[in-house]
Scaffold this active site. Structure first.
Site, PDB file in Angstrom:
ATOM      1  N   LYS A   1      86.722  37.567 -19.823  1.00 31.59           N
ATOM      2  CA  LYS A   1      85.386  37.010 -19.569  1.00 31.59           C
ATOM      3  C   LYS A   1      84.360  37.944 -20.191  1.00 31.59           C
ATOM      4  O   LYS A   1      84.263  39.111 -19.805  1.00 31.59           O
ATOM      5  CB  LYS A   1      85.131  36.879 -18.062  1.00 31.59           C
ATOM      6  CG  LYS A   1      83.653  36.603 -17.703  1.00 31.59           C
ATOM      7  CD  LYS A   1      83.422  36.455 -16.189  1.00 31.59           C
ATOM      8  CE  LYS A   1      81.920  36.367 -15.869  1.00 31.59           C
ATOM      9  NZ  LYS A   1      81.641  36.238 -14.420  1.00 31.59           N
TER      10      LYS A   1
ATOM     11  N   ASP B   1      74.556  38.061 -17.113  1.00 28.39           N
ATOM     12  CA  ASP B   1      74.644  36.945 -16.165  1.00 28.39           C
ATOM     13  C   ASP B   1      73.424  36.943 -15.249  1.00 28.39           C
ATOM     14  O   ASP B   1      73.392  37.657 -14.247  1.00 28.39           O
ATOM     15  CB  ASP B   1      75.933  37.057 -15.341  1.00 28.39           C
ATOM     16  CG  ASP B   1      76.088  35.908 -14.350  1.00 28.39           C
ATOM     17  OD1 ASP B   1      75.336  34.918 -14.462  1.00 28.39           O
ATOM     18  OD2 ASP B   1      76.973  36.004 -13.466  1.00 28.39           O
TER      19      ASP B   1
ATOM     20  N   LYS C   1      70.002  34.543  -9.908  1.00 31.17           N
ATOM     21  CA  LYS C   1      70.331  35.607  -8.958  1.00 31.17           C
ATOM     22  C   LYS C   1      69.057  36.285  -8.464  1.00 31.17           C
ATOM     23  O   LYS C   1      68.046  36.284  -9.167  1.00 31.17           O
ATOM     24  CB  LYS C   1      71.187  36.668  -9.673  1.00 31.17           C
ATOM     25  CG  LYS C   1      72.600  36.230 -10.020  1.00 31.17           C
ATOM     26  CD  LYS C   1      73.352  37.364 -10.710  1.00 31.17           C
ATOM     27  CE  LYS C   1      74.773  36.967 -11.066  1.00 31.17           C
ATOM     28  NZ  LYS C   1      75.631  36.730  -9.890  1.00 31.17           N
TER      29      LYS C   1
ATOM     30  N   ASP D   1      78.914  42.168 -16.909  1.00 35.41           N
ATOM     31  CA  ASP D   1      79.693  40.961 -16.652  1.00 35.41           C
ATOM     32  C   ASP D   1      80.597  40.589 -17.838  1.00 35.41           C
ATOM     33  O   ASP D   1      81.230  39.540 -17.825  1.00 35.41           O
ATOM     34  CB  ASP D   1      78.752  39.811 -16.273  1.00 35.41           C
ATOM     35  CG  ASP D   1      79.391  38.811 -15.339  1.00 35.41           C
ATOM     36  OD1 ASP D   1      80.404  39.167 -14.701  1.00 35.41           O
ATOM     37  OD2 ASP D   1      78.891  37.681 -15.257  1.00 35.41           O
TER      38      ASP D   1
ATOM     39  N   ASP E   1      75.706  29.768 -11.558  1.00 38.61           N
ATOM     40  CA  ASP E   1      76.110  31.177 -11.460  1.00 38.61           C
ATOM     41  C   ASP E   1      77.632  31.328 -11.385  1.00 38.61           C
ATOM     42  O   ASP E   1      78.157  32.429 -11.467  1.00 38.61           O
ATOM     43  CB  ASP E   1      75.437  31.807 -10.237  1.00 38.61           C
ATOM     44  CG  ASP E   1      75.462  33.329 -10.275  1.00 38.61           C
ATOM     45  OD1 ASP E   1      75.798  33.893 -11.333  1.00 38.61           O
ATOM     46  OD2 ASP E   1      75.132  33.940  -9.239  1.00 38.61           O
TER      47      ASP E   1
ATOM     48  N   GLU F   1      79.755  30.820 -13.632  1.00 38.98           N
ATOM     49  CA  GLU F   1      79.876  30.536 -15.059  1.00 38.98           C
ATOM     50  C   GLU F   1      81.130  31.134 -15.682  1.00 38.98           C
ATOM     51  O   GLU F   1      81.618  30.628 -16.686  1.00 38.98           O
ATOM     52  CB  GLU F   1      78.624  31.054 -15.795  1.00 38.98           C
ATOM     53  CG  GLU F   1      78.640  32.540 -16.183  1.00 38.98           C
ATOM     54  CD  GLU F   1      78.695  33.490 -14.997  1.00 38.98           C
ATOM     55  OE1 GLU F   1      78.319  33.086 -13.889  1.00 38.98           O
ATOM     56  OE2 GLU F   1      79.129  34.642 -15.193  1.00 38.98           O
TER      57      GLU F   1
ATOM     58  N   ARG G   1      84.242  31.231 -14.785  1.00 39.65           N
ATOM     59  CA  ARG G   1      85.401  30.325 -14.793  1.00 39.65           C
ATOM     60  C   ARG G   1      85.239  29.229 -15.840  1.00 39.65           C
ATOM     61  O   ARG G   1      86.221  28.731 -16.376  1.00 39.65           O
ATOM     62  CB  ARG G   1      85.620  29.761 -13.380  1.00 39.65           C
ATOM     63  CG  ARG G   1      84.498  28.908 -12.881  1.00 39.65           C
ATOM     64  CD  ARG G   1      84.508  28.762 -11.357  1.00 39.65           C
ATOM     65  NE  ARG G   1      84.015  29.966 -10.678  1.00 39.65           N
ATOM     66  CZ  ARG G   1      83.954  30.104  -9.358  1.00 39.65           C
ATOM     67  NH1 ARG G   1      84.368  29.133  -8.557  1.00 39.65           N
ATOM     68  NH2 ARG G   1      83.500  31.222  -8.825  1.00 39.65           N
TER      69      ARG G   1
HETATM   70  N1  BES Z   1      79.456  37.810 -12.408  1.00 37.28           N
HETATM   71  C1  BES Z   1      79.421  37.251 -11.104  1.00 37.28           C
HETATM   72  C2  BES Z   1      80.374  37.958 -10.147  1.00 37.28           C
HETATM   73  C3  BES Z   1      79.938  39.319  -9.700  1.00 37.28           C
HETATM   74  C4  BES Z   1      79.073  39.473  -8.644  1.00 37.28           C
HETATM   75  C5  BES Z   1      80.432  40.438 -10.324  1.00 37.28           C
HETATM   76  C6  BES Z   1      78.703  40.722  -8.218  1.00 37.28           C
HETATM   77  C7  BES Z   1      80.058  41.700  -9.900  1.00 37.28           C
HETATM   78  C8  BES Z   1      79.190  41.838  -8.850  1.00 37.28           C
HETATM   79  C9  BES Z   1      79.835  35.785 -11.167  1.00 37.28           C
HETATM   80  O1  BES Z   1      79.491  35.104 -12.318  1.00 37.28           O
HETATM   81  C10 BES Z   1      79.153  35.107 -10.052  1.00 37.28           C
HETATM   82  O2  BES Z   1      77.959  35.043 -10.087  1.00 37.28           O
HETATM   83  N2  BES Z   1      79.909  34.629  -9.072  1.00 37.28           N
HETATM   84  C11 BES Z   1      79.357  33.996  -7.939  1.00 37.28           C
HETATM   85  C12 BES Z   1      80.177  32.766  -7.667  1.00 37.28           C
HETATM   86  C13 BES Z   1      79.536  31.825  -6.688  1.00 37.28           C
HETATM   87  C14 BES Z   1      78.281  31.210  -7.282  1.00 37.28           C
HETATM   88  C15 BES Z   1      80.526  30.742  -6.347  1.00 37.28           C
HETATM   89  C16 BES Z   1      79.425  34.974  -6.792  1.00 37.28           C
HETATM   90  O3  BES Z   1      80.353  35.769  -6.717  1.00 37.28           O
HETATM   91  O4  BES Z   1      78.490  34.982  -5.988  1.00 37.28           O
HETATM   92 ZN    ZN Z   2      79.327  36.240 -14.012  1.00 36.42          ZN
HETATM   93 MN    MN Z   3      77.542  34.333 -12.258  1.00 34.18          MN
END
Ligand code: BES
Ligand code: ZN
Ligand code: MN
Length: 482
Positions: free
Chosen positions: A247, A252, A259, A270, A329, A331, A333
């Protein structure tokens, strides 16, 4: 860091610190015994005792470094002891570190590896750092029973350290510098190592039908890229390759599902999965690994914009499966869905391992010392966990329960892109599993381990860890080469 191996009796250069690795229960002599007696130093792992101007010794400083019980000393222990020595004297003003350890060549070689990892620093944007705050130790000499043999044995580990350094540099770069095309350029430059690199831009991905990956990138002025890195090191160039998919979300923001401002700057990290895959390929080529390996990086930027994808949008992935976006968010996947499908479709690999900073939930579940492992294949999973133990990069397997699939059911498409908060890392992995087409696969959620701030491990300076490069290099070396 310039590293040499020297014989035990070699003259100590000027402006040198000598670090002596010692064990619990070791006895010391003369003034040294007095210094030890006047302190709480016992030789326990992680302890150091700094002795200025040691009597009867040709060095400006002597550092005793505790390595625990002699019988339990391993190559990992040698790395940590050397790292502790470096960290104790790095800003001392001295320029050379001599590491004294007795015994196996292996230990000397891993001490050198530990120094390479511990002395990593990302300082290209510091223009005003005071001289006395900069590390002064630039040279290391490691005592080895047979210095020439040690130098030879160090070559593959030095290549691994180069790979980890490459990953750490990529992950540390800010997103205004490292956007998808720049990431792709830096990977393309690895062709000098003997890798073949293809870069696909948006028109090529459009033709392939990668609507899922492209949907994420459409709100960014930076063009999305797919990097395909190939290493054909096996004697049989047509042998089925192993494959790694990363990824690479260069930044992000969350997109329209934006966010919160606090800590958003961390989201330059990310792309840690893609960074690890790039570093792994660097290492495999650097040590001329006897394996055919493919690395695929999905490189995008997730931005809010008039052209950004929206919650409620339906994307059609390369596999033909449709996805209702309920949260922009989620994204990562979406990027991996197309990268994984493309990987198995084109390369028919033995297995695919993807690495991704995929979910905040994995940090809640496992904390910062373990990444999550999800797999449809027990053998692959066992190989990953064995490599994790050997390299001390924490990894813990989590389940892929069929019963949770319904959390990603959509009213209008084949699936939606999030399954809500319960088991958030698991439903993300279940989503990815739908894009591997039955190929043996493992997903490593490294949101917990791609960076550490602060770090408590001597071989990992604060910031980008390079997690995954060691682990996967080891798995390839132990199970898939030859
Ligand atoms: N890049 C983030 C995951 C992340 C969060 C990595 C904090 C490191 C620290 C990912 O793209 C994301 O935003 N995931 C969301 C998923 C949710 C919207 C289902 C998350 O983890 O909140
Ligand atoms: Zn992300
Ligand atoms: Mn995200």
């Amino acid at each position: 860091m310039d590293i040499k191996f020297v014989a035990a009796g070699a003259a100590v250069p000027a402006k040198a610190a000598v670090a002596r690795i010692v064990f619990e229960g070791d006895t010391h002599e003369g003034p040294l015994a007095q210094a030890v007696a006047a302190s709480r130093f016992t030789g326990a792992k992680g302890q150091t005792l700094d002795i200025l101007a040691p009597q009867g010794l040709d060095a400006a400083r002597l550092v005793l470094v505790g390595a625990g019980k002699r019988d339990a000393f391993t190559t990992l222990g040698a790395e940590q002891a050397a790292a502790a020595a470096y960290n104790a004297v790095k800003t001392s003003g001295l320029t050379t570190l001599r590491v004294e350890l007795s015994g196996a060549t292996d230990h000397s070689v891993h001490a050198a590896f530990g120094l390479r990892l511990a002395s990593y620093r990302f300082d290209k944007y510091r223009t005003k750092e005071a001289a006395e705050k900069k590390p002064s130790v630039t040279h290391a000499e490691i005592v080895a029973a047979d210095p020439d043999a040690a130098l030879g044995a160090f070559a593959p580990l030095s290549a691994l350290a180069d790979g980890i350094t490459f990953t750490r540099d990529l992950v540390s770069e800010p997103a205004n510098v490292l956007y998808p095309a720049e990431f792709a350029r830096r990977v393309k430059a690895l062709e000098t190592l003997g890798l073949e690199v293809e870069i696909l831009g948006e028109p090529e991905m459009m033709k392939l039908g990668m609507g899922s990956l492209l949907g994420v990138g459409q709100g960014s002025v930076r063009e999305s890229q797919l990097a395909v890195i190939k290493w054909y090191g096996a004697d049989d160039k047509s042998a089925q390759p192993v494959a790694f998919v990363g990824k690479g979300v260069c930044f992000d923001t969350g997109g329209i599902s934006i966010k919160p401002a606090e800590n958003m700057e961390d989201m330059k990290w990310d792309m840690g999965g893609a960074g690890a895959v790039a570093g792994l390929m660097h290492a495999l080529a650097g040590r001329k690994a006897k394996v055919n390996a493919i690395g695929i990086l999905g490189l995008v930027e997730n931005m809010p914009d008039g052209n950004a994808y929206r919650p409620g949008d339906v994307l059609t992935s390369m596999s033909g499966q449709t996805i209702e976006v309920v949260n922009t968010d989620a994204e990562g996947r979406l990027v991996l869905a197309d990268a994984l499908w493309y990987c198995q479709d084109r390369f028919k690999p033995k297995f695919m391992v993807d690495l991704a900073t995929l979910t905040g939930a994995i940090i809640i579940a496992l904390g910062n010392d373990y990444a999550g492992c999800f797999s449809n294949n027990d053998e692959l999973s066992a190989n990953l966990l064995a490599a994790s133990a050997a390299e001390d990069e924490g990894l813990w397997r989590l389940p892929l329960p069929t019963a949770y699939e319904k959390q990603i059911d959509s009213m209008i498409a084949d699936m939606k892109n999030t399954g809500g908060r319960p088991g958030g890392s698991i439903t993300a992995a279940l989503f990815l599993q739908r894009y591997v087409n039955g190929v043996p696969w493992a997903h490593l959620d490294i949101a917990s381990t791609a960076w550490k701030k602060p770090s408590s491990v001597g071989t990992i300076p604060d910031g980008a860890t390079g997690y995954g490069v060691r682990l996967l290099n080891r798995m390839v070396q132990d199970r898939y080469e030859g």
